[in-house]
Design an enzyme around this catalytic site. Sequence first.
Site, PDB file in Angstrom:
ATOM      1  CG  HIS A   9      -1.075   6.993  -1.049  1.00 26.81           C
ATOM      2  ND1 HIS A   9      -2.235   6.983  -1.405  1.00 26.81           N
ATOM      3  CD2 HIS A   9      -1.138   6.212   0.333  1.00 26.81           C
ATOM      4  CE1 HIS A   9      -3.323   6.312  -0.919  1.00 26.81           C
ATOM      5  NE2 HIS A   9      -2.593   6.046   0.251  1.00 26.81           N
ATOM      6  CG  HIS A  12      -9.832   4.447   3.506  1.00 24.26           C
ATOM      7  ND1 HIS A  12      -8.627   4.790   3.614  1.00 24.26           N
ATOM      8  CD2 HIS A  12     -10.412   4.696   4.726  1.00 24.26           C
ATOM      9  CE1 HIS A  12      -8.464   5.610   4.611  1.00 24.26           C
ATOM     10  NE2 HIS A  12      -9.756   5.618   5.272  1.00 24.26           N
ATOM     11  CG  HIS A  57      -1.861   1.065   1.266  1.00 28.31           C
ATOM     12  ND1 HIS A  57      -3.090   0.915   1.693  1.00 28.31           N
ATOM     13  CD2 HIS A  57      -1.602   2.487   1.235  1.00 28.31           C
ATOM     14  CE1 HIS A  57      -3.896   2.087   1.637  1.00 28.31           C
ATOM     15  NE2 HIS A  57      -3.128   2.997   1.393  1.00 28.31           N
ATOM     16  CG  ASP A  91      -1.722   4.685   4.159  1.00 29.42           C
ATOM     17  OD1 ASP A  91      -1.808   5.292   3.120  1.00 29.42           O
ATOM     18  OD2 ASP A  91      -2.471   5.233   5.117  1.00 29.42           O
ATOM     19  CG  HIS A 110      -5.027   2.323   5.726  1.00 30.20           C
ATOM     20  ND1 HIS A 110      -5.952   2.256   6.194  1.00 30.20           N
ATOM     21  CD2 HIS A 110      -4.846   2.770   4.765  1.00 30.20           C
ATOM     22  CE1 HIS A 110      -6.970   2.672   5.359  1.00 30.20           C
ATOM     23  NE2 HIS A 110      -6.218   3.102   4.212  1.00 30.20           N
ATOM     24  CE  LYS A 135      -7.884   1.675  -0.412  1.00 29.38           C
ATOM     25  NZ  LYS A 135      -6.556   2.768  -0.265  1.00 29.38           N
TER      26      LYS A 135
HETATM   27  C1  NCD Z   1      -3.744   9.005   1.963  1.00 30.96           C
HETATM   28  C2  NCD Z   1      -3.547  10.071   1.177  1.00 30.96           C
HETATM   29  O1  NCD Z   1      -2.738  11.145   1.380  1.00 30.96           O
HETATM   30  O2  NCD Z   1      -3.467   9.593  -0.310  1.00 30.96           O
HETATM   31  N1  NCD Z   1      -3.796   9.562   3.435  1.00 30.96           N
HETATM   32  C3  NCD Z   1      -3.782   9.007   4.606  1.00 30.96           C
HETATM   33  O3  NCD Z   1      -3.795   9.730   5.504  1.00 30.96           O
HETATM   34  N2  NCD Z   1      -3.330   7.770   4.898  1.00 30.96           N
HETATM   35  C4  NCD Z   1      -4.984   8.108   1.698  1.00 30.96           C
HETATM   36  C5  NCD Z   1      -5.382   6.978   2.429  1.00 30.96           C
HETATM   37  O4  NCD Z   1      -4.796   6.030   2.507  1.00 30.96           O
HETATM   38  O5  NCD Z   1      -6.288   7.181   3.512  1.00 30.96           O
HETATM   39 ZN    ZN Z   2      -3.382   4.911   1.759  1.00 30.03          ZN
END
Ligand code: NCD
Ligand code: ZN
Length: 332
Positions: free
Chosen positions: A15, A131, A13, A239, A166, A94
């Site tokens: 971003h 999520h 996971h 995450d 998460h 997702k």
């Molecule tokens: C994530 C993001 O910024 O894309 N933010 C977070 O607080 N984890 C999105 C997510 O996974 O919830």
């Molecule tokens: Zn995330």
Amino acid sequence: MEKLRIRRPDDWHVHLRRGEVLRAVLPYTTQQFARALVMPNTDPPILTADDVQRYRREIAAPPGFLPLMTVKLTAQTTPTSISHAFEHGAIAAKLYPVGVTTNAEDGVVDEHDLYPVFAAMEQIGMVLCIHGERPNTYCLDRETAYLDVVSWLARTFPRLKIVLEHITCRDTVAFIQNASESVAATITVHHLVLTLDDVVGDRLRPHHFCNPMPKSPADRSALIHAATSGSPKFFLGTDSAPHTREQKEYAAGAAGIFTAPVAMPLLATIFEEEGRLQWLAPFTSEFGADFYGLPKNEGQLELVREPWTVPETLAGIVPFKAGELLSWRVDT
Ligand code: NCD
Ligand code: ZN
């Protein structure tokens, strides 16, 4: 022990964003991980097979790293569009309930509307990543309140592989332990480290603000126990969610913590402190691959016991543990 050599890990996971931020953050993931499941909540989002192909090209991964692609479920997703995305390399879709996190304004309002999409995913073997937070609910109760929906999905689509992403609390750990083989969870590094006190307990710490919110010390203990237990139902998904310093230090600051640069060093410390170092490699490098039905990585990652100070910023982004001394370092 001064050196730790483990099978090269996967991040289930992450971003990576797009454009300039993507270029800046990608090396921190590729230095440690052989593969990473790349989240689709980018701006613009990854919704279709075409988006997947374009985004994969944009990531332009260096040799030795494989980005695993995902698409975001919206009201526009159909069995045909999801199958098409799967054929073009999206191994997972997702599910963001509407509005629960960064770029989830186009998220799902009623999961039942996606019944035919989930049925198609079950049929073709596409993983559903969730999520798991219920919209419009008190923030510390959102995750527990969403478990009903996950139960319904697991009952209705028994062969659909579901990953609850998460996870943050005791209820969810128990839920996953009692769920069928086809339900698993990712755990982040920061939820093994933080409680709500680290976000708002003394001063407001915007760089600790994330979704779902870190919870109580007892919740964190349950997560540490689950991650280090050797149960294949729990595996690493960092995450890592970079936002610029300006986006974080702001009156309505963005949720998300940039943990990629410190992920493996912190995990080594946590597993060592628990006396459970033997379960580090399974958690980071085996259980996730097994769940997704992918081969385990061939290469190795070496961690060295050598103190280093985490930089205050990396490309305009404040990383998790900025300015702090860590005891393990990745040998690159
Ligand atoms: C994530 C993001 O910024 O894309 N933010 C977070 O607080 N984890 C999105 C997510 O996974 O919830
Ligand atoms: Zn995330």
